[in-house]
Design a protein around this motif. Structure first.
Motif, mmCIF file in Angstrom:
data_model
loop_
_atom_site.group_PDB
_atom_site.id
_atom_site.type_symbol
_atom_site.label_atom_id
_atom_site.label_comp_id
_atom_site.label_asym_id
_atom_site.label_seq_id
_atom_site.Cartn_x
_atom_site.Cartn_y
_atom_site.Cartn_z
ATOM 1 N N ASP A 77 12.763 -17.653 -23.320
ATOM 2 C CA ASP A 77 11.475 -17.794 -24.242
ATOM 3 C C ASP A 77 12.435 -16.014 -24.166
ATOM 4 O OD1 ASP A 77 10.344 -19.919 -24.945
ATOM 5 O OD2 ASP A 77 8.829 -19.747 -22.935
ATOM 6 N N ASP A 78 13.246 -15.633 -23.453
ATOM 7 C CA ASP A 78 13.700 -14.393 -23.364
ATOM 8 C C ASP A 78 15.056 -14.319 -23.269
ATOM 9 O OD1 ASP A 78 13.464 -11.690 -22.556
ATOM 10 O OD2 ASP A 78 12.445 -11.834 -20.620
ATOM 11 N N PRO A 79 15.414 -14.213 -23.686
ATOM 12 C CA PRO A 79 17.058 -13.884 -23.956
ATOM 13 C C PRO A 79 17.782 -13.201 -23.734
ATOM 14 C CG PRO A 79 15.942 -13.837 -26.372
ATOM 15 C CD PRO A 79 14.912 -14.166 -25.449
ATOM 16 N N ASP B 22 25.336 -16.361 -23.408
ATOM 17 C CA ASP B 22 25.210 -16.299 -24.496
ATOM 18 C C ASP B 22 24.846 -17.230 -25.398
ATOM 19 O OD1 ASP B 22 24.545 -14.367 -26.318
ATOM 20 O OD2 ASP B 22 26.658 -13.896 -26.521
ATOM 21 N N LEU B 23 23.884 -18.011 -25.783
ATOM 22 C CA LEU B 23 23.413 -18.931 -25.972
ATOM 23 C C LEU B 23 22.845 -18.777 -26.798
ATOM 24 C CD1 LEU B 23 23.168 -22.017 -23.125
ATOM 25 C CD2 LEU B 23 24.925 -21.648 -25.023
ATOM 26 N N THR B 24 21.919 -19.277 -28.039
ATOM 27 C CA THR B 24 21.357 -19.778 -29.000
ATOM 28 C C THR B 24 19.721 -19.806 -28.406
ATOM 29 O OG1 THR B 24 21.663 -21.201 -30.061
ATOM 30 C CG2 THR B 24 22.745 -19.621 -31.029
ATOM 31 N N ASP B 25 18.825 -19.942 -29.200
ATOM 32 C CA ASP B 25 17.806 -19.708 -28.987
ATOM 33 C C ASP B 25 17.294 -21.356 -28.446
ATOM 34 O OD1 ASP B 25 17.394 -17.774 -28.037
ATOM 35 O OD2 ASP B 25 15.780 -16.626 -29.964
ATOM 36 N N ALA B 26 18.265 -21.829 -29.896
ATOM 37 C CA ALA B 26 17.714 -23.083 -29.773
ATOM 38 C C ALA B 26 18.276 -24.125 -28.877
ATOM 39 C CB ALA B 26 17.735 -23.596 -31.538
ATOM 40 N N SER B 27 19.507 -24.165 -28.967
ATOM 41 C CA SER B 27 20.862 -24.282 -27.327
ATOM 42 C C SER B 27 20.138 -24.021 -26.294
ATOM 43 C CB SER B 27 22.072 -23.417 -27.713
ATOM 44 O OG SER B 27 22.470 -23.902 -29.220
ATOM 45 N N ALA B 28 19.474 -22.852 -26.086
ATOM 46 C CA ALA B 28 18.894 -22.494 -25.054
ATOM 47 C C ALA B 28 17.703 -23.311 -24.176
ATOM 48 C CB ALA B 28 18.358 -21.443 -24.892
ATOM 49 N N ARG B 29 16.526 -23.490 -25.011
ATOM 50 C CA ARG B 29 16.076 -24.550 -24.958
ATOM 51 C C ARG B 29 16.155 -25.939 -25.035
ATOM 52 N NH1 ARG B 29 13.541 -20.996 -28.810
ATOM 53 N NH2 ARG B 29 13.754 -21.668 -30.692
ATOM 54 N N THR B 30 16.467 -26.901 -25.979
ATOM 55 C CA THR B 30 16.842 -27.802 -25.870
ATOM 56 C C THR B 30 18.060 -27.601 -24.801
ATOM 57 O OG1 THR B 30 17.735 -28.120 -28.252
ATOM 58 C CG2 THR B 30 18.635 -29.878 -26.769
ATOM 59 N N LEU B 31 18.600 -27.546 -24.456
ATOM 60 C CA LEU B 31 19.999 -27.897 -23.127
ATOM 61 C C LEU B 31 18.281 -27.082 -21.653
ATOM 62 C CD1 LEU B 31 22.957 -25.673 -23.473
ATOM 63 C CD2 LEU B 31 22.956 -28.003 -22.886
#
Length: 836
Positions: free
Chosen positions: A307-309, A315-324
């Motif tokens: 929730d805080d890029p 340096d991941l996208t928000d979608a990739s960060a949430r899934t991972l």
């Protein structure tokens, strides 16, 4: 030679021997006793090794004892060698024995020679014995290492019952029921269960509450002091890493402490009873598994920050960060359960082989599948890949571009292969191999993540040092690199050193997982630093590194001395630029020579061998490198004799310009068209060179002026002198003069000669004077007249035609015939001119 003349020499020899032998005795008085002790130690260790039942601690103890024997033998050998050298010096001073037929030596000399021979034999024997002991210890060490590697290999390839074997599953239910019964035994045996009193339970609960309260206060203070802040929109990597660490501690340690508190309370209830043995071990393993999950989950959230890029470490996208983040938390739970199961199956709980094989295989399979679920490339979307998109985010019609191929895709492939190997090896019975690969893989991933974060932080610090405009860092940078010419070298070298240091640290942390003990790491480090012998040459990385450091320090000190001389000493001296350059270049050559000698000395090379090699190559150098040597010597002559200096205006061959640099082989001349001409130094010494500024910068400007024969020559002279004196760049002494070089029927040949103090203004002064002369002569109506020899036939015809027209224009026109004739003459002259 009489005895009276020989007596002083014998007395001197006796004194030297008396000084050498007691010194040898004091250096190593009990060599025979030491040698016997070494032999006993080697025999005892050989017997222990032959039993083939040494544990890891036994192997480490054996290595330490053998290393001590080798060190003692090395010291004894060095001491004996030192004494042997002194005795050889005394023996050489005594001279060779008399030849056959020569007069015999005196009895004292013969006795002295015999004592020296006995001493030489004694200490030579000590050296040989010490070297033999070292060889035996090294051979025994190699045997021990080979035995240990063989034992490790056999243990790693031990085959357990295969998990898919149908016969294995028949006894698993009964064994699982037996294990469950042992776990529930403390709850069934209520006779000895419970606390010793209500006070003990209250004390433990109160202690746990106090610890949790302090942990909650520490959590709030850490988050407020070092946590994330909304005001920091672009935090540095160091700041993000610190915030991630604080977040992990704050959100992971408190649940972990709560888990441990509950475990302590439960352990107090179980008590120290035989019936509680299995339950206590299970409770401890389960508690540490839960603690590991809480810490891992907090670390995952801290690193990915869905929730805080701005505070994300990757340096991941928000979608990739949430899934991972979701998958990693699920994987952490699976790995925690698998770790608890593996710890319970490690042998501390009485578990039969069939049930242990099933539990280990299931844990390895679950861990491998959880790891494989994290490796698809579609999960790893990087924000840098979306910069080319118009809207900044991928859409259905315009998906995100694939990340360029690099190390990470290859690492994911290798990790996937290892996970498959773990899965298959655990199922077919090679569970120890699968466990070894699992531990190695998990540890490598953790160490790799820490390595990347630390590497990024160090590189970020280097970047700040190189780009900081003001402040202490900028002052230090300008002091070290005043011209910013070495910044790229510093950046590359610092990055390389950082990678080497962090890589070595990572290998040291990974070494225990690889099965290397502290003594093994120390032995490997010693071998690497001391080097290995290849043929008759010992290659020692430590000596090579020391030589490089010594040479670098010498070159750096030389450059620093050159800069200080330029700024503090040479600039204050009233000497020309060329002499300053010669002094600076000479100091540079001397510094490089001293640095090279220092590096060779640290490296330990024998200069006599280098002299032999140089002598052998002298003929080849004389023929093959003749021009290079000639240019080098010519460069030294240029620096000492200075016929050509830096800053001189020279003309050599077809090149004319200013000398910019005199190097070892060639001289760089920059022409006035801003091109560089590289001239070998030998040409400057052997060829004719015009140097306009050899002694000083004084020069003379010569401007030839040809005027018509009918002009007033004295008026022209006065004008020329007036123009020269009016220019401030023209020297008053010697005063400018006008030379009358010659005359003819059509021209008067004059030449203005004026001196200037700076020959660099030659072209500018000449140009300005010519403009001024042209303007003054036009105002004075003094016509310029080219020399007669410079007039061509067409020009002569044109001049004749002009003269005819002027003559006809001056005479009155009586009629049309004369006008027509006047027009015909120029036409005929023009046709003659065209024909010519």
């Amino acid at each position: 030679m009489t005895f009276r003349a020989l007596f002083p020499r014998l007395f001197l020899l006796l004194a030297l021997v008396c000084a050498a032998l007691p010194a040898a005795a004091q250096t190593n008085p009990d060599f025979d006793k030491q040698s016997a002790g070494w032999q006993d130690t080697i025999k005892r260790l050989y017997v222990q090794l032959s039993a083939q039942n040494l544990s890891d601690d036994g192997y480490n103890a054996l290595r330490i004892q053998l290393a001590a024997v080798v060190d003692q033998a090395q010291a004894a050998s060095a001491a004996a060698n030192d004494t042997l050298g002194k005795i050889k010096q005394v023996s050489d001073a005594l001279g060779p024995p008399p030849a056959e037929g020569a007069p015999p030596e005196s009895p004292d000399v013969v006795k002295q020679r015999q004592e020296l021979a006995d001493a030489l034999a004694k200490f030579d024997g000590q050296v040989r014995q010490a070297e033999a002991v070292k060889t035996q210890a090294n051979l025994l060490q190699q045997t021990a290492d080979a035995a240990r590697v063989d034992r490790f290999r056999r243990d790693l390839l031990t085959v357990a019952p295969a998990a898919f074997d149908p016969q294995l599953w028949g006894s698993v239910p009964d064994q699982a029921t037996y294990l469950a019964t042992r776990l529930l035994l403390p709850f069934q045996d209520q006779a000895g269960a419970g606390w010793d009193g209500v006070g003990e339970m209250a004390r433990r609960i109160l202690f746990a509450g106090i610890v949790l309260g302090l942990g909650w206060l520490a959590r709030r203070w850490l988050l407020r002091r070092f946590g994330r802040r909304l005001t920091e929109t672009v935090p540095s990597l160091r700041r993000r890493a610190a915030a991630a660490l604080v977040y992990t501690i704050a959100h992971g340690v408190l649940p972990a402490m709560m888990t441990l508190a509950v475990a302590v309370i439960c352990a107090g209830w179980l008590g120290d009873r035989p019936a509680s043995y299995v339950a206590m071990i299970t409770l401890g393993v389960l508690a540490w598994g839960i603690v590991a999950y809480f810490l891992a989950s907090a670390a995952i959230s801290a690193a990915l920050t869905p929730d805080d890029p701005a505070w994300r470490l990757i340096d991941l996208t928000d979608a990739s960060a949430r899934t991972l983040c979701h998958r990693l938390r699920l994987g952490a739970a699976i790995w925690a359960v698998a770790g608890v199961t593996l710890a319970m199956a490690d042998g501390r709980i009485l578990m039969q082989s069939e049930l242990r094989a099933v539990l280990v295989a299931a844990s390895l399979a679950a861990g491998a599948l959880a790891l494989l679920a994290l490796l698809p490339g579609s999960l790893w979307g990087y924000r840098a890949d979306l910069k080319a998109l118009p809207e900044g985010e991928p859409t259905d019609d315009q998906p995100a571009p694939a990340r360029p191929a690099g190390r990470w895709p290859r690492l994911r492939l290798v990790t996937a292969l290892l996970a498959v190997v773990v899965l298959v090896a655990g199922l077919i019975g090679y569970q120890k191999l699968a466990l070894y690969i699992t531990y190695l893989l998990v540890t490598s991933m953790g160490i790799g993540a820490a390595f990347l974060v630390l590497r990024g932080m160090v590189h970020e610090a280097i970047g700040r040092f190189l780009t900081q405009p003001v402040g202490p860092m900028a002052r230090v940078r300008h002091s070290l690199f005043p011209a910013d010419r070495g910044l790229w070298v510093f950046e590359t070298g610092a990055a390389l050193c950082t990678d080497i240091v962090l890589g070595l640290a990572a290998l040291l942390v990974l070494a225990p997982v690889l099965g290397l003990s502290t003594s093994d790491i120390s032995a490997i480090g010693t071998t690497i630093l001391e080097g290995a012998k290849v043929g008759g040459v010992r290659i020692a990385p430590l000596d090579i590194l020391g030589a490089i450091v010594a040479f670098t320090v010498g070159i750096t000190a030389t450059r620093f001395l050159q800069r200080r001389l330029d700024a503090r000493f040479l600039e204050k001296l009233q000497i020309d630029r060329g002499l300053k350059n010669s002094i600076r270049t000479g100091i540079g050559y001397l510094g490089v020579l001293i640095a090279a000698l220092l590096g060779v000395g640290v490296l330990g090379l024998d200069l006599s061998n280098l002299a032999l090699i140089a002598g052998a190559l002298s003929v080849g150098i004389g023929f093959g490198l003749q021009n290079i040597v000639q240019n080098f010597v010519a460069g030294l002559i240029l620096l000492v004799e200075r016929p050509v200096k830096v800053g001189d205006w020279v003309v050599i061959g077809g090149a004319e310009g200013v000398v910019r640099r005199i190097s070892v082989r060639a001289t760089e001349i920059q022409t006035f068209q801003r091109s560089s001409v590289i001239v070998p130094n030998g040409n400057l010494i052997s060829s004719q060179v015009v140097n306009w500024t050899h002694k000083d910068k004084n020069g003379r400007v010569d401007i030839p002026v040809d005027i018509a024969a009918s002009a007033d020559v004295e008026q022209a002279r006065d004008i020329l002198l007036q123009i020269a004196k009016a220019d401030s760049r023209v020297s008053a002494f010697p005063a400018p003069v006008v030379a009358f070089k010659g005359f003819s029927t059509t021209t008067l040949d004059l030449e203005l000669r004026c001196h200037i103090s700076d020959v660099d203004n030659f072209a500018g002064v000449g140009t300005d004077l010519r403009f001024a002369i042209w303007k003054a002569f036009r105002e004075a109506k003094i016509a310029f007249q080219p020399a007669a020899s410079d007039i061509s036939l067409p020009q002569a015809v044109q001049v004749l035609a002009t003269a005819v027209r002027e003559r006809d224009g001056a005479v009155a026109k009586p009629g049309a015939d004369r006008s027509e004739a006047a027009r015909e003459v120029p036409r005929e002259a023009e046709e003659s001119s065209n024909a010519a």
